[in-house]
Motif scaffolding. Sequence first.
Motif, mmCIF file in Angstrom:
data_model
loop_
_atom_site.group_PDB
_atom_site.id
_atom_site.type_symbol
_atom_site.label_atom_id
_atom_site.label_comp_id
_atom_site.label_asym_id
_atom_site.label_seq_id
_atom_site.Cartn_x
_atom_site.Cartn_y
_atom_site.Cartn_z
ATOM 1 N N PRO A 1 71.230 49.818 -25.985
ATOM 2 C CA PRO A 1 71.153 51.054 -25.224
ATOM 3 C C PRO A 1 72.341 51.964 -25.498
ATOM 4 C CG PRO A 1 71.986 49.318 -23.816
ATOM 5 C CD PRO A 1 71.663 48.683 -25.157
ATOM 6 N N ASN A 2 72.127 53.240 -25.235
ATOM 7 C CA ASN A 2 73.239 54.185 -25.251
ATOM 8 C C ASN A 2 74.041 53.949 -23.988
ATOM 9 O OD1 ASN A 2 72.542 55.397 -27.652
ATOM 10 N ND2 ASN A 2 71.411 57.049 -26.691
ATOM 11 N N ASP A 3 75.326 53.772 -24.140
ATOM 12 C CA ASP A 3 76.175 53.517 -22.978
ATOM 13 C C ASP A 3 76.392 54.764 -22.135
ATOM 14 O OD1 ASP A 3 76.547 50.780 -23.491
ATOM 15 O OD2 ASP A 3 78.145 51.220 -24.919
ATOM 16 N N THR A 4 76.328 55.931 -22.789
ATOM 17 C CA THR A 4 76.612 57.171 -22.068
ATOM 18 C C THR A 4 75.556 58.229 -22.374
ATOM 19 O OG1 THR A 4 77.935 58.146 -23.851
ATOM 20 C CG2 THR A 4 79.102 56.733 -22.258
ATOM 21 N N PHE A 5 75.472 59.193 -21.490
ATOM 22 C CA PHE A 5 74.596 60.334 -21.704
ATOM 23 C C PHE A 5 75.043 61.115 -22.939
ATOM 24 C CE2 PHE A 5 73.151 64.696 -20.944
ATOM 25 C CZ PHE A 5 71.786 64.469 -20.705
#
Length: 183
Positions: A37-41
Amino acid sequence: MELKTKELVLRPIHLGDEAQVHEYAGDKSITMMFWLPNDTFEETSDFVRRCDEDWQKPFDQIEDFEFAITLDGKIIGGCDCDLSHSYDHSYATLGWIINKNYRGKGYASQAGSALIDFAFTNLKIDRILAQCDCKNPASFGVMKKIGMTCIDDKGTRTYPRTGITSGEFTCQITRAEWEALKK
């Protein structure tokens, strides 16, 4: 450019999609994806920006065709047809991810079939590959459902984010096989 299936529309990922893409790309329960997953927006925003920039290029200069999978106008996942894994662009690789709230409804199979048709219709290739973790029966099932055949069940993959190594399946479909399926 839009690809239509029975229920879905696949369209280029573009600026403004960040929040909907982050719904699936930021899902911390994703454990069998190389780059998610992407950890941040911000990671998702960077991805969307790169996709938008790619779609601005002339068609014959695009290496990775990243599509948003939409259902009734809502983004429920993403998929891609990528030429960059082949140094001479002689084959493409496919990938897909569906928001966990929409899994198990055949959407990945619809998207995968649309990508295959897109690739064989628009790109100068005669084969397509897809890979998945050996512990991901859902993705392997999609590959079989869309007409792909397992050509290697002894591969391995190491996840950059965790360093974990797992088994990998590689499946393939050729242009001739796809054309025979469509008859």
